[in-house]
Design a protein around this motif. Sequence first.
Motif, short mmCIF file in Angstrom:
data_model
loop_
_atom_site.label_atom_id
_atom_site.label_comp_id
_atom_site.label_asym_id
_atom_site.label_seq_id
_atom_site.Cartn_x
_atom_site.Cartn_y
_atom_site.Cartn_z
N THR A 1 45.43 80.45 85.76
CA THR A 1 45.23 79.98 87.12
C THR A 1 46.56 79.47 87.68
O THR A 1 47.58 79.49 86.99
N ASN A 2 46.53 79.02 88.93
CA ASN A 2 47.73 78.42 89.51
C ASN A 2 47.72 76.90 89.39
O ASN A 2 48.52 76.21 90.03
N LEU A 3 46.82 76.36 88.56
CA LEU A 3 46.76 74.93 88.34
C LEU A 3 48.00 74.43 87.60
O LEU A 3 48.47 75.07 86.65
N LYS A 4 48.51 73.29 88.03
CA LYS A 4 49.63 72.66 87.35
C LYS A 4 49.12 71.41 86.64
O LYS A 4 48.59 70.50 87.28
N PRO A 5 49.25 71.35 85.30
CA PRO A 5 48.74 70.19 84.55
C PRO A 5 49.21 68.85 85.09
O PRO A 5 48.46 67.87 85.07
N ARG A 6 50.44 68.76 85.59
CA ARG A 6 50.93 67.48 86.10
C ARG A 6 50.17 67.03 87.34
O ARG A 6 50.20 65.85 87.70
N LYS A 7 49.50 67.96 88.02
CA LYS A 7 48.73 67.63 89.21
C LYS A 7 47.37 67.02 88.86
O LYS A 7 46.70 66.45 89.71
N ILE A 8 46.95 67.20 87.61
CA ILE A 8 45.68 66.62 87.17
C ILE A 8 45.90 65.14 86.90
O ILE A 8 46.56 64.76 85.94
N GLU A 9 45.35 64.30 87.77
CA GLU A 9 45.61 62.86 87.67
C GLU A 9 44.41 62.08 87.14
O GLU A 9 44.55 60.93 86.73
N LYS A 10 43.23 62.71 87.14
CA LYS A 10 42.03 62.06 86.63
C LYS A 10 41.20 63.08 85.87
O LYS A 10 41.09 64.24 86.28
N ILE A 11 40.60 62.63 84.76
CA ILE A 11 39.67 63.45 83.99
C ILE A 11 38.38 62.66 83.83
O ILE A 11 38.40 61.48 83.45
N GLY B 1 44.90 68.62 73.01
CA GLY B 1 45.85 69.69 73.30
C GLY B 1 46.33 69.68 74.73
O GLY B 1 47.53 69.85 75.00
N PHE B 2 45.42 69.46 75.65
CA PHE B 2 45.82 69.43 77.06
C PHE B 2 46.77 68.26 77.33
O PHE B 2 47.79 68.42 78.00
N LEU B 3 46.43 67.09 76.81
CA LEU B 3 47.26 65.91 77.05
C LEU B 3 48.66 66.11 76.49
O LEU B 3 49.66 65.71 77.11
N SER B 4 48.74 66.72 75.31
CA SER B 4 50.04 66.99 74.70
C SER B 4 50.84 67.99 75.53
O SER B 4 52.03 67.77 75.83
N SER B 5 50.21 69.08 75.94
CA SER B 5 50.92 70.09 76.72
C SER B 5 51.38 69.55 78.07
O SER B 5 52.43 69.94 78.58
N ARG B 6 50.60 68.65 78.64
CA ARG B 6 51.01 68.04 79.92
C ARG B 6 52.36 67.34 79.78
O ARG B 6 53.18 67.36 80.70
N SER B 7 52.60 66.73 78.61
CA SER B 7 53.91 66.12 78.35
C SER B 7 55.00 67.17 78.23
O SER B 7 56.07 67.06 78.83
N PHE B 8 54.74 68.21 77.44
CA PHE B 8 55.74 69.26 77.23
C PHE B 8 56.14 69.94 78.54
O PHE B 8 57.26 70.42 78.69
N LEU B 9 55.19 69.97 79.48
CA LEU B 9 55.45 70.65 80.75
C LEU B 9 56.08 69.73 81.79
O LEU B 9 56.17 70.07 82.96
N GLY B 10 56.50 68.56 81.36
CA GLY B 10 57.23 67.67 82.25
C GLY B 10 56.38 66.73 83.05
O GLY B 10 56.87 66.07 83.97
N GLY B 11 55.11 66.62 82.71
CA GLY B 11 54.25 65.68 83.43
C GLY B 11 54.58 64.25 83.07
O GLY B 11 54.55 63.88 81.90
N ASP B 12 54.94 63.45 84.06
CA ASP B 12 55.19 62.04 83.79
C ASP B 12 54.36 61.13 84.68
O ASP B 12 54.47 59.91 84.60
N GLU B 13 53.51 61.73 85.53
CA GLU B 13 52.63 60.94 86.37
C GLU B 13 51.50 60.35 85.52
O GLU B 13 50.99 61.00 84.61
#
Length: 318
Positions: free
Chosen positions: A49-59, A74-86
């Motif tokens: 999809t065109n979803l960006k993990p860093r844009k996911i702010e609430k689960i 796995g998702f939480l870990s990958s969000r870090s690898f992809l530069g998510g810092d929010e």
Amino acid sequence: MQIQFLGTGAGMPSKARNTSAIALKLLDEIGAVWLFDCGEATQHQILHTNLKPRKIEKIFITHLHGDHIFGLPGFLSSRSFLGGDEPLTIFGPKGLEDFVRQALTISGTHLTYELEFREIQEGIIFEDQNFTVKCQKLKHVVPCYGYRIEQKDLPGKLDIDEARKQGVPFGPLLGKLKAGEDVVLDNGQVVKSASLLSESQKGWIVTILGDTKYCQQSIDLSENADVLIHEATFDRGTEKLAAQYGHSTNVEAATVAKQANVKYLLMNHISARFMKKDVELLESDARLVFENSKIVSDFSLFQWRNNQIILEEDLNVD
């Protein structure tokens, strides 16, 4: 607002359907995405999809069965690898934080962002200037919740042409009028916001239910919703079996939609035993009870536009 289904299967992944995950895309409203449940391999689904993990702010997690939470570490870990810092906030039942923290600790996973957990109880669990989120306990074999997301009413549209006629210059004063504030011009003239704004626009309501058998709580949580997302693990005629396992049939989902006076019913959590021809029958049987019923597929994308839910994309289930 958009709704994209990342996993629509029940229990375990199949070739056609992954386990439960739904993205509520609020990019136009607040520039963010909310994720509901995170079954195994949700991060793999996101790659398509065109979803960006860093844009996911609430689960928001409905319950602690594996097909709804095994994708979280796995998702939480990958969000870090992809530069998510929010920062990211996870809402869910008691025990969720222990599960995630232990998985991250034992695997030596370091997150680059702040992770907050909020243990939910019935009632309002989140509110800001844009949304209210309520949850209520459903009827499953483990504690399980449904979520009701209410967008707050939007201000009316500003008649800019009329404002200009009354001498309001382009700039901050127009913004104040749109926000409902009266303004005073340089010549002392008072311009009333109410005279320039159309009626406020009613916000939308989306109800996302976790696993549940047919129950009054589902109806209450869905009352007058614009969109209801309801599981349909079983088919017509198997109501007793469905209830035994804490699940619903397609017809029961349609019954909830009808009794709750919703506009649209989207059915997910489909058992792997159903083939494509069976899915078509599931949908047609539900429509006999509630016309605006649809069985969704992985990656189905719906757009809320002009008070209608419109299917933008869909993949056929084989």
